[in-house]
Design an enzyme around this catalytic site. Structure first.
Site, PDB file in Angstrom:
ATOM      1  N   GLU A 147      51.588  33.847  48.516  1.00 39.48           N
ATOM      2  CA  GLU A 147      52.391  32.886  48.947  1.00 39.48           C
ATOM      3  C   GLU A 147      53.935  33.012  48.850  1.00 39.48           C
ATOM      4  O   GLU A 147      54.362  33.213  47.965  1.00 39.48           O
ATOM      5  CB  GLU A 147      52.055  31.248  48.520  1.00 39.48           C
ATOM      6  CG  GLU A 147      52.694  30.138  48.887  1.00 39.48           C
ATOM      7  CD  GLU A 147      52.167  28.687  48.633  1.00 39.48           C
ATOM      8  OE1 GLU A 147      51.293  28.540  47.955  1.00 39.48           O
ATOM      9  OE2 GLU A 147      53.141  28.092  48.931  1.00 39.48           O
TER      10      GLU A 147
ATOM     11  N   LYS B 160      49.552  21.235  41.975  1.00 39.82           N
ATOM     12  CA  LYS B 160      49.121  22.225  42.622  1.00 39.82           C
ATOM     13  C   LYS B 160      50.409  23.472  42.750  1.00 39.82           C
ATOM     14  O   LYS B 160      50.260  24.443  42.530  1.00 39.82           O
ATOM     15  CB  LYS B 160      49.076  22.106  44.231  1.00 39.82           C
ATOM     16  CG  LYS B 160      48.509  23.067  45.164  1.00 39.82           C
ATOM     17  CD  LYS B 160      49.843  23.998  45.826  1.00 39.82           C
ATOM     18  CE  LYS B 160      49.069  25.050  46.705  1.00 39.82           C
ATOM     19  NZ  LYS B 160      50.259  26.039  47.108  1.00 39.82           N
TER      20      LYS B 160
ATOM     21  N   ASP C 219      40.416  34.395  34.628  1.00 41.07           N
ATOM     22  CA  ASP C 219      39.482  33.514  35.493  1.00 41.07           C
ATOM     23  C   ASP C 219      40.032  32.487  35.816  1.00 41.07           C
ATOM     24  O   ASP C 219      40.090  31.349  35.232  1.00 41.07           O
ATOM     25  CB  ASP C 219      38.013  33.223  34.746  1.00 41.07           C
ATOM     26  CG  ASP C 219      36.944  32.341  35.676  1.00 41.07           C
ATOM     27  OD1 ASP C 219      37.689  31.715  36.732  1.00 41.07           O
ATOM     28  OD2 ASP C 219      35.985  32.277  35.244  1.00 41.07           O
TER      29      ASP C 219
ATOM     30  N   HIS D 282      61.657  27.894  52.106  1.00 40.53           N
ATOM     31  CA  HIS D 282      60.398  28.380  52.434  1.00 40.53           C
ATOM     32  C   HIS D 282      60.230  28.926  53.854  1.00 40.53           C
ATOM     33  O   HIS D 282      59.599  30.063  53.931  1.00 40.53           O
ATOM     34  CB  HIS D 282      59.427  27.146  52.380  1.00 40.53           C
ATOM     35  CG  HIS D 282      57.955  27.450  52.040  1.00 40.53           C
ATOM     36  ND1 HIS D 282      57.554  27.734  50.673  1.00 40.53           N
ATOM     37  CD2 HIS D 282      56.874  27.680  52.995  1.00 40.53           C
ATOM     38  CE1 HIS D 282      56.276  28.126  51.073  1.00 40.53           C
ATOM     39  NE2 HIS D 282      56.076  28.200  52.260  1.00 40.53           N
TER      40      HIS D 282
HETATM   41  P1  NAD Z   1      33.045  39.208  27.046  1.00 37.76           P
HETATM   42  O1  NAD Z   1      31.773  38.759  27.132  1.00 37.76           O
HETATM   43  O2  NAD Z   1      33.340  40.522  27.269  1.00 37.76           O
HETATM   44  O3  NAD Z   1      33.462  38.862  25.289  1.00 37.76           O
HETATM   45  C1  NAD Z   1      34.569  39.466  24.621  1.00 37.76           C
HETATM   46  C2  NAD Z   1      34.117  40.223  23.543  1.00 37.76           C
HETATM   47  O4  NAD Z   1      35.178  41.056  23.083  1.00 37.76           O
HETATM   48  C3  NAD Z   1      33.508  39.484  22.480  1.00 37.76           C
HETATM   49  O5  NAD Z   1      32.308  39.145  22.660  1.00 37.76           O
HETATM   50  C4  NAD Z   1      33.842  40.454  21.044  1.00 37.76           C
HETATM   51  O6  NAD Z   1      32.586  41.099  21.041  1.00 37.76           O
HETATM   52  C5  NAD Z   1      34.651  41.462  21.738  1.00 37.76           C
HETATM   53  N1  NAD Z   1      36.214  41.261  21.170  1.00 37.76           N
HETATM   54  C6  NAD Z   1      36.918  42.236  20.678  1.00 37.76           C
HETATM   55  N2  NAD Z   1      37.960  41.913  20.049  1.00 37.76           N
HETATM   56  C7  NAD Z   1      38.030  40.657  20.354  1.00 37.76           C
HETATM   57  C8  NAD Z   1      39.006  39.776  19.922  1.00 37.76           C
HETATM   58  N3  NAD Z   1      40.424  39.950  19.444  1.00 37.76           N
HETATM   59  N4  NAD Z   1      38.766  38.488  20.050  1.00 37.76           N
HETATM   60  C9  NAD Z   1      37.581  38.297  20.635  1.00 37.76           C
HETATM   61  N5  NAD Z   1      36.604  38.943  21.029  1.00 37.76           N
HETATM   62  C10 NAD Z   1      36.806  40.118  20.772  1.00 37.76           C
HETATM   63  O7  NAD Z   1      34.107  38.275  27.786  1.00 37.76           O
HETATM   64  P2  NAD Z   1      34.220  36.556  27.738  1.00 37.76           P
HETATM   65  O8  NAD Z   1      35.433  36.391  27.398  1.00 37.76           O
HETATM   66  O9  NAD Z   1      33.148  35.902  26.872  1.00 37.76           O
HETATM   67  O10 NAD Z   1      33.839  36.448  29.257  1.00 37.76           O
HETATM   68  C11 NAD Z   1      34.545  36.090  30.104  1.00 37.76           C
HETATM   69  C12 NAD Z   1      33.994  36.094  31.639  1.00 37.76           C
HETATM   70  O11 NAD Z   1      32.784  35.053  31.782  1.00 37.76           O
HETATM   71  C13 NAD Z   1      35.052  35.868  32.508  1.00 37.76           C
HETATM   72  O12 NAD Z   1      34.890  37.061  33.571  1.00 37.76           O
HETATM   73  C14 NAD Z   1      34.588  34.754  33.372  1.00 37.76           C
HETATM   74  O13 NAD Z   1      34.864  34.677  34.734  1.00 37.76           O
HETATM   75  C15 NAD Z   1      33.075  34.612  33.015  1.00 37.76           C
HETATM   76  N6  NAD Z   1      32.278  33.289  32.969  1.00 37.76           N
HETATM   77  C16 NAD Z   1      32.957  32.187  33.188  1.00 37.76           C
HETATM   78  C17 NAD Z   1      32.209  31.006  33.253  1.00 37.76           C
HETATM   79  C18 NAD Z   1      32.979  29.814  33.424  1.00 37.76           C
HETATM   80  O14 NAD Z   1      34.152  29.588  33.264  1.00 37.76           O
HETATM   81  N7  NAD Z   1      32.285  28.459  33.522  1.00 37.76           N
HETATM   82  C19 NAD Z   1      30.855  30.883  33.101  1.00 37.76           C
HETATM   83  C20 NAD Z   1      30.436  32.278  32.906  1.00 37.76           C
HETATM   84  C21 NAD Z   1      31.001  33.526  33.021  1.00 37.76           C
END
Ligand code: NAD
Length: 427
Positions: A80, A264, A280, A383
């Site tokens: 945008e 928004k 996300d 705009h």
């Molecule tokens: P992820 O599963 O990759 O977890 C991050 C991993 O990084 C941790 O498990 C840990 O082992 C490691 N790590 C290393 N250094 C770290 C630090 N300093 N702090 C924390 N962890 C560290 O990612 P996530 O964040 O669990 O998942 C994010 C994804 O899940 C996004 O892509 C999102 O879109 C998706 N998601 C969202 C929803 C929702 O919002 N309702 C539901 C399901 C999935």
């Protein structure tokens, strides 16, 4: 305060703009290249299902941000027009008041466990609270990295829902410190891990085990104070402009129809940073709007007030934005996407809490820009000027022709694709 080290970046031709930014942020050749063509088709194919290509968006940077005394350049991915120019302008207004001061809560997410078929919600709740240590230990069996960093399951809370369309149910909230991860996967794993123990303790039946996107325990806050002299324009006194901005905010505070549009505008900036950093944005959007309605009526996410001196004269316009911001700097696309990695470097490699605070500052600045424009000349003038470029592009204008045709459309007050095509045909 001195001007931003990247002030005037927008006036440079694109290659010089990139070079200046790369030098300022210390980007390597690969990182610089990733700003344009970051994600390979192979990488895209491994990220989601049924990939057939890649979808590009403009990547831009907002300048003039001073956050907790530090110069920050903000990468934004958004289609945008006006958003980046407006937020950079508003950030410049805040510099005379010291920029933005930010803080954030611990990164506590909520995992929800839904328990049904309970004869008595209170008794079940007491049993769960009595076994808190055992539940936390079960939740912490996975994700040892997060625990080693000081995160992991920290507490449980209960939400009895005695009257739902499916009858009474008890909801257990698992409070989980995600450190630098957005944490969806860690929280969902932990919520699933405790379910058998929850059933055993209560005699009930567990159905859903999933994080909540209303992350009201994981918030970031930004505030700024703009001296009214910064707001004076077109012969209007700065204090009068500050009062109009305050009135514009009061409208959003009182009326959900206005608040939806007001919020928004805040999310225009926050989503663009979320996209640029591989976060996300749907999760952030869900949390923002649920939080805006947390008191039973949807309202403004920002708060603006007028600060006065002892003589009752308005001296500053003061703004605060506090909202849920569940963002990560590890995991997910934040590290998998090369452009997101380069954007993190531009931001100075912040931790998750710092990134959330930067986003709060962007949201507050974006809101200031919008209500200042609305309370003054209206947003359409500026705009439409930018919109005219998109219309010219859509009509097939190329290179320098784009600006030429856009200028002509604006001059004629007729910003339509049909007219743009005629003008191109006449050239
Ligand atoms: P992820 O599963 O990759 O977890 C991050 C991993 O990084 C941790 O498990 C840990 O082992 C490691 N790590 C290393 N250094 C770290 C630090 N300093 N702090 C924390 N962890 C560290 O990612 P996530 O964040 O669990 O998942 C994010 C994804 O899940 C996004 O892509 C999102 O879109 C998706 N998601 C969202 C929803 C929702 O919002 N309702 C539901 C399901 C999935």
């Amino acid at each position: 305060m001195n001007p931003s080290p990247l002030a005037g970046l927008y006036k440079l031709p694109l290659p010089e703009r990139v070079a200046r930014l790369a030098e300022w942020a210390g980007l390597s050749a690969d990182e610089r290249a990733a700003l344009d063509a970051g994600l390979s088709l192979e990488q895209a194919d491994s990220m989601i299902e049924n990939v057939v290509g890649r979808f590009a968006l403009p990547l831009s940077v907002a300048t003039n941000f001073v956050i907790n005394g530090r110069e920050v350049v903000i990468p934004m991915a958004v289609e945008e027009p006006s958003i980046v120019a407006a937020v950079s302008f508003a950030a410049r207004l805040t510099r005379a008041g010291g920029g933005f001061v930010t803080r954030s809560s611990e990164p506590l997410m909520i995992g929800q466990v839904q328990i049904l078929d309970l004869p008595d919600l209170d008794t079940a709740g007491e049993k769960l609270l009595a076994a808190k240590a055992k539940l936390l230990a079960a939740a912490n069996e996975h994700h040892p990295t997060i625990q080693k960093l000081g995160g992991g399951a920290k507490d449980i809370e209960l939400r009895p829902l005695p009257n739902t369309p499916a009858g009474p149910m008890l909801i257990l909230h698992l409070l989980y410190d995600c450190r630098d991860a957005m944490g969806a996967n860690a929280v969902n794993t932990a919520a699933e891990a405790i379910a058998p123990l929850v059933e055993q303790l209560t005699g009930g039946r567990v159905n859903l085990r999933i994080l909540s996107n209303l992350t009201d325990r994981r918030t970031a806050r930004a505030e700024c104070s703009v001296p009214v002299a910064q707001l004076a324009r077109n012969g209007l006194d700065g204090a009068d402009v500050a009062r109009s901005i305050f009135e514009a905010w009061a409208f959003a505070a009182a009326d959900p129809y206005r608040a939806a549009t007001h919020n928004k505008g805040i999310m225009n900036g926050i989503d663009a940073v979320a996209l640029a950093t591989g976060n996300d944005w749907r999760a952030i959007e869900a949390g923002a709007h649920a939080y805006a309605a947390r008191e039973g009526r949807y309202t403004s996410l920002t708060d603006w007030s007028l600060r006065k001196d002892d003589a009752g004269q308005i001296t500053h316009l003061h703004g605060v934005l506090e909202m849920p911001l569940s963002v990560g700097t590890v995991g997910g696309a934040t590290v998998a996407h090369p452009t997101a990695r380069a954007c993190m470097k531009i931001l100075g490699q912040p931790h998750a809490r710092q990134l959330a605070e930067m986003m709060a500052a962007v949201g507050l600045a974006q809101n200031l820009a919008a209500i200042r424009a609305l309370a003054g000349e209206g947003i359409q003038r500026g705009h439409m000027r930018l919109h005219a470029r998109q219309v010219a592009l859509a009509a097939g204008a190329q290179g320098a022709q784009v600006q030429r045709i856009a200028d002509q459309l604006v001059a004629e007050g007729n910003i339509r694709t049909g007219r743009a095509r005629e003008l191109i045909g006449n050239e």
